[in-house]
Design an enzyme around this catalytic site. Structure first.
Site, PDB file in Angstrom:
ATOM      1  N   TYR A  74       0.838  -1.207   0.000  1.00 30.24           N
ATOM      2  CA  TYR A  74       0.000   0.000   0.000  1.00 30.24           C
ATOM      3  C   TYR A  74       0.870   1.253   0.000  1.00 30.24           C
ATOM      4  O   TYR A  74       0.518   2.269  -0.583  1.00 30.24           O
ATOM      5  CB  TYR A  74      -0.928   0.011   1.227  1.00 30.24           C
ATOM      6  CG  TYR A  74      -1.944   1.116   1.142  1.00 30.24           C
ATOM      7  CD1 TYR A  74      -3.103   0.948   0.391  1.00 30.24           C
ATOM      8  CD2 TYR A  74      -1.738   2.341   1.776  1.00 30.24           C
ATOM      9  CE1 TYR A  74      -4.032   1.965   0.274  1.00 30.24           C
ATOM     10  CE2 TYR A  74      -2.663   3.364   1.661  1.00 30.24           C
ATOM     11  CZ  TYR A  74      -3.809   3.178   0.912  1.00 30.24           C
ATOM     12  OH  TYR A  74      -4.724   4.183   0.787  1.00 30.24           O
ATOM     13  N   PHE A 126      -7.527  21.049 -25.220  1.00 31.63           N
ATOM     14  CA  PHE A 126      -7.816  19.623 -25.226  1.00 31.63           C
ATOM     15  C   PHE A 126      -8.980  19.405 -24.260  1.00 31.63           C
ATOM     16  O   PHE A 126      -9.075  20.072 -23.231  1.00 31.63           O
ATOM     17  CB  PHE A 126      -6.607  18.751 -24.861  1.00 31.63           C
ATOM     18  CG  PHE A 126      -6.949  17.298 -25.041  1.00 31.63           C
ATOM     19  CD1 PHE A 126      -7.109  16.777 -26.305  1.00 31.63           C
ATOM     20  CD2 PHE A 126      -7.196  16.474 -23.943  1.00 31.63           C
ATOM     21  CE1 PHE A 126      -7.516  15.452 -26.494  1.00 31.63           C
ATOM     22  CE2 PHE A 126      -7.601  15.155 -24.124  1.00 31.63           C
ATOM     23  CZ  PHE A 126      -7.759  14.633 -25.404  1.00 31.63           C
ATOM     24  N   THR A 127      -9.847  18.464 -24.614  1.00 37.23           N
ATOM     25  CA  THR A 127     -11.120  18.288 -23.904  1.00 37.23           C
ATOM     26  C   THR A 127     -10.969  18.203 -22.377  1.00 37.23           C
ATOM     27  O   THR A 127     -11.532  19.014 -21.649  1.00 37.23           O
ATOM     28  CB  THR A 127     -11.829  17.022 -24.430  1.00 37.23           C
ATOM     29  OG1 THR A 127     -10.918  15.927 -24.313  1.00 37.23           O
ATOM     30  CG2 THR A 127     -12.250  17.187 -25.873  1.00 37.23           C
ATOM     31  N   ASP A 217       1.966  19.782 -21.446  1.00 36.34           N
ATOM     32  CA  ASP A 217       1.224  18.529 -21.526  1.00 36.34           C
ATOM     33  C   ASP A 217       2.153  17.592 -22.280  1.00 36.34           C
ATOM     34  O   ASP A 217       2.336  17.706 -23.493  1.00 36.34           O
ATOM     35  CB  ASP A 217      -0.101  18.726 -22.262  1.00 36.34           C
ATOM     36  CG  ASP A 217      -0.877  17.411 -22.371  1.00 36.34           C
ATOM     37  OD1 ASP A 217      -0.251  16.335 -22.287  1.00 36.34           O
ATOM     38  OD2 ASP A 217      -2.106  17.458 -22.553  1.00 36.34           O
ATOM     39  N   LYS A 260      -0.101   7.020 -23.575  1.00 37.96           N
ATOM     40  CA  LYS A 260       0.376   7.258 -24.945  1.00 37.96           C
ATOM     41  C   LYS A 260       1.878   6.950 -24.997  1.00 37.96           C
ATOM     42  O   LYS A 260       2.290   5.821 -25.164  1.00 37.96           O
ATOM     43  CB  LYS A 260       0.097   8.705 -25.376  1.00 37.96           C
ATOM     44  CG  LYS A 260      -1.364   8.984 -25.693  1.00 37.96           C
ATOM     45  CD  LYS A 260      -2.216   9.168 -24.476  1.00 37.96           C
ATOM     46  CE  LYS A 260      -3.581   9.736 -24.737  1.00 37.96           C
ATOM     47  NZ  LYS A 260      -4.385   9.813 -23.504  1.00 37.96           N
ATOM     48  N   ARG A 384     -13.623  14.544 -34.008  1.00 38.92           N
ATOM     49  CA  ARG A 384     -12.914  15.626 -33.334  1.00 38.92           C
ATOM     50  C   ARG A 384     -13.330  16.924 -34.001  1.00 38.92           C
ATOM     51  O   ARG A 384     -12.661  17.431 -34.887  1.00 38.92           O
ATOM     52  CB  ARG A 384     -11.394  15.435 -33.430  1.00 38.92           C
ATOM     53  CG  ARG A 384     -10.856  14.192 -32.751  1.00 38.92           C
ATOM     54  CD  ARG A 384     -10.621  14.292 -31.267  1.00 38.92           C
ATOM     55  NE  ARG A 384     -11.779  14.196 -30.426  1.00 38.92           N
ATOM     56  CZ  ARG A 384     -11.708  14.100 -29.077  1.00 38.92           C
ATOM     57  NH1 ARG A 384     -10.548  14.067 -28.465  1.00 38.92           N
ATOM     58  NH2 ARG A 384     -12.802  14.042 -28.366  1.00 38.92           N
ATOM     59  N   PHE A 451     -19.088  14.164 -25.933  1.00 37.69           N
ATOM     60  CA  PHE A 451     -18.746  13.251 -27.036  1.00 37.69           C
ATOM     61  C   PHE A 451     -18.609  11.799 -26.588  1.00 37.69           C
ATOM     62  O   PHE A 451     -18.846  10.889 -27.361  1.00 37.69           O
ATOM     63  CB  PHE A 451     -17.430  13.713 -27.688  1.00 37.69           C
ATOM     64  CG  PHE A 451     -16.339  13.918 -26.677  1.00 37.69           C
ATOM     65  CD1 PHE A 451     -15.536  12.892 -26.293  1.00 37.69           C
ATOM     66  CD2 PHE A 451     -16.180  15.166 -26.059  1.00 37.69           C
ATOM     67  CE1 PHE A 451     -14.569  13.072 -25.323  1.00 37.69           C
ATOM     68  CE2 PHE A 451     -15.216  15.357 -25.083  1.00 37.69           C
ATOM     69  CZ  PHE A 451     -14.410  14.294 -24.714  1.00 37.69           C
TER      70      PHE A 451
HETATM   71  C1  P61 Z   1      -7.050  10.462 -26.862  1.00 38.26           C
HETATM   72  F1  P61 Z   1     -11.838  11.550 -26.882  1.00 38.26           F
HETATM   73  N1  P61 Z   1      -6.167  11.575 -24.970  1.00 38.26           N
HETATM   74  O1  P61 Z   1      -6.371  11.244 -27.549  1.00 38.26           O
HETATM   75  P1  P61 Z   1      -6.021  10.539 -20.092  1.00 38.26           P
HETATM   76  N2  P61 Z   1      -3.754  15.414 -22.876  1.00 38.26           N
HETATM   77  C2  P61 Z   1      -3.750  14.957 -24.130  1.00 38.26           C
HETATM   78  C3  P61 Z   1      -4.444  13.809 -24.446  1.00 38.26           C
HETATM   79  O2  P61 Z   1      -4.432  13.375 -25.696  1.00 38.26           O
HETATM   80  C4  P61 Z   1      -5.159  13.103 -23.435  1.00 38.26           C
HETATM   81  C5  P61 Z   1      -5.127  13.628 -22.120  1.00 38.26           C
HETATM   82  C6  P61 Z   1      -4.426  14.773 -21.868  1.00 38.26           C
HETATM   83  C7  P61 Z   1      -6.994  10.621 -25.409  1.00 38.26           C
HETATM   84  C8  P61 Z   1      -8.002   9.887 -24.553  1.00 38.26           C
HETATM   85  C9  P61 Z   1      -9.228  10.722 -24.599  1.00 38.26           C
HETATM   86  O3  P61 Z   1     -11.768  13.809 -25.536  1.00 38.26           O
HETATM   87  C10 P61 Z   1     -11.047  12.747 -25.121  1.00 38.26           C
HETATM   88  O4  P61 Z   1      -4.938   9.589 -19.701  1.00 38.26           O
HETATM   89  C11 P61 Z   1      -3.004  15.711 -25.164  1.00 38.26           C
HETATM   90  O5  P61 Z   1      -6.896  10.033 -21.176  1.00 38.26           O
HETATM   91  O6  P61 Z   1      -6.795  11.005 -18.907  1.00 38.26           O
HETATM   92  C12 P61 Z   1      -5.933  11.957 -23.717  1.00 38.26           C
HETATM   93  O7  P61 Z   1      -5.232  11.793 -20.654  1.00 38.26           O
HETATM   94  C13 P61 Z   1      -5.868  12.972 -20.997  1.00 38.26           C
HETATM   95  C14 P61 Z   1     -10.088  10.622 -25.655  1.00 38.26           C
HETATM   96  C15 P61 Z   1      -9.339  11.805 -23.768  1.00 38.26           C
HETATM   97  C16 P61 Z   1     -11.006  11.619 -25.894  1.00 38.26           C
HETATM   98  C17 P61 Z   1     -10.283  12.813 -24.007  1.00 38.26           C
HETATM   99  O8  P61 Z   1      -7.719   9.546 -27.346  1.00 38.26           O
END
Ligand code: P61
Length: 460
Positions: A74, A126-127, A217, A260, A384, A451
């Site tokens: 833990y 970014f979302t 980021d 990623k 997107r 979305f």
């Molecule tokens: C993706 F439809 N990306 O591209 P988490 N920053 C950036 C990202 O690309 C990102 C995160 C932060 C995703 C997953 C995803 O609207 C969406 O580990 C540049 O996913 O929490 C994630 O990182 C967030 C898909 C996220 C989406 C949000 O497919």
């Protein structure tokens, strides 16, 4: 700028996962049941899954071996110390706070670094990033160069911050009213476009002059480093590790979605140099994520991430990665398919405005194009555009982003060039009958990050 050589996979395949295509009649039923939202399609009903490169990576034998070395205590897991050492070495930051994924890090950073009413300039939204900034009272301001909003313009480093836009914001609002600058490397929604080292240095110099913090980021930073090595003067002879280290030497910290560029399926972290900020982040991580020595990850997740991050810096890996994505872009461009230029690091983005000129943006062309591509071929992609952009917090009106796109996102080390040919073929045959793509309207619209779970129906 584009090289025409595509390297062979720098790996051989030890374990495989079967994929199969279901008949068209079944796909029709599936997409209707999913409310024309590709996020809602069960994975078994998908043939080639290009929804995202997030958490869809294939791990190496060394990472799987690392999974067996998980220390699931833990508190005080040795895998956290391994991850911490690795992140310090790769990025050069003093402190790391583990989180379950990128948005966990965004939540912590937004809570500790934004005062309500402050501005948060960034190179395109970014979302999840914007969501957490706004939830904490921040006001996001897009300071990316204008060219990034023009899909067909083919120039390098389209993700750069426009320094004049940033300077103007500082002059108008005052440095004290800026929480921090958020610089994404690469810029996801601009098409995976990179930021140049020169721009990072300039942004650093400008923010330092006013005592404004600069957070990256880091989600696709290794891909960004590859573009710098390939296209920026003076970097051809440097290693990817050296470039990454230099990139982050200009930042005060970063958020990272390990799903990623850390080549794993789950995990993330927040980094910083500032001791006080670190202690605030540690106080909050136990509320939202877990102990500061795991932050929502298992010990084995952290081990796989430490190993994956190092593997991602190997030149052969990242060259193959970026060029495989480019290969798909090249096949589509040759056939005249409209898309965001140039091809970025993680995906090819179809330009739905030009793909579906018979639809207005309010008829959700990208959402419909993604749904129809699945129907026609079993290939899953992601909208997107207007659906992802959401509504203005104040007016409640739909935001209308210039880029209305469908993302064909390539998971790392998962698909082959033959798969890319297949996807290109599917897109090209749909383009030939593009008038069959119909407009959509909402039947269910969630209030937050709509979305992911929205549902639609076709309009006449
Ligand atoms: C993706 F439809 N990306 O591209 P988490 N920053 C950036 C990202 O690309 C990102 C995160 C932060 C995703 C997953 C995803 O609207 C969406 O580990 C540049 O996913 O929490 C994630 O990182 C967030 C898909 C996220 C989406 C949000 O497919």
């Amino acid at each position: 700028m584009n090289s025409t050589s595509y390297p062979a996979e720098p790996f051989r395949i030890k374990s495989v996962e079967q994929v199969k295509i279901i008949p068209r009649e079944e796909r029709e039923k599936v997409i209707r049941e999913a409310g024309f939202n590709t996020f809602l399609i069960p994975s078994e009903e998908v043939y080639i899954d290009l929804l995202t490169d997030s958490g869809t990576n294939a791990m190496s034998d060394r990472q799987w071996a690392g999974m067996m070395m998980g220390d699931e205590a833990y508190a005080g897991s040795r895998n956290f110390r391994h991850l911490e050492e690795t992140v310090r070495e790769v990025f050069g930051f003093s402190h790391i706070v583990p989180t379950h994924q990128g948005r966990g890090a965004e939540n912590l950073l937004s809570q500790i670094a934004i005062k309500p009413g402050q501005y948060v300039p960034g190179n395109m939204y970014f979302t999840t990033t914007r969501y957490h900034q706004e939830r904490n009272g921040g006001i996001f301001v897009d300071v990316i160069r204008d060219e990034a909003h023009d899909a067909s313009l083919k120039i390098p480093f389209k993700g750069n911050i426009d320094l004049q836009k940033l300077q103007r914001l500082i002059d108008e609002k005052g440095a004290d009213n800026i929480a921090y600058v958020c610089l994404a490397v690469t810029v996801n929604l601009a098409g995976g476009q990179p930021v140049s080292m020169e721009n990072m240095k300039e942004v650093r110099a400008l923010t330092a002059r006013y005592g404004i913090r600069l957070f990256y980021d880091a989600t696709r930073c290794v891909e960004n480093a590859y573009f710098i090595r390939e296209q920026e003067e003076g970097y051809a002879g440097k290693s990817i590790s050296e470039i990454v280290r230099e990139m982050f030497s200009y930042a005060d910290g970063c958020t990272m979605s390990g799903k990623k560029d850390c080549l794993v399926n789950i995990g993330g972290f927040l980094c910083m140099n500032d001791d006080e900020l670190f202690s605030e982040a540690k106080e909050l991580v136990v509320v939202y994520e877990g102990m500061p020595s795991y932050g929502g990850m298992t010990g084995r997740d952290m081990e796989a991430m430490a190993i994956g991050l190092k593997e991602s810096l190997q030149f052969e890996y990242i060259e193959h990665r970026v060029k495989q994505v480019r290969y798909l872009g090249d096949r589509l461009r040759e056939a005249g398919i409209p898309m965001i230029e140039p091809t970025g690091g993680h995906a090819v983005f179809l330009d739905a405005r030009r793909f579906c000129p018979h639809l207005t943006q309010d008829q959700f062309p990208a959402q419909s194009l993604a749904a129809t591509l699945y129907l026609e071929s079993g290939v899953r992609s992601m909208e997107r555009g207007i659906i992802s952009a959401g509504r203005d917090r104040k007016t409640g009106e739909n935001l209308h982003p210039k880029l209305e796109t469908v993302r064909l996102t390539i998971p790392r080390r998962v698909y082959t060039y033959a798969h890319m040919d297949l996807v290109a073929g599917a897109v090209i045959s749909l383009y030939r009958k593009k008038e069959t793509i119909r407009g959509l309207r909402f039947v269910y619209e969630p209030k937050q990050l709509r979305f992911f779970t929205a549902r639609f129906e076709e309009i006449d």
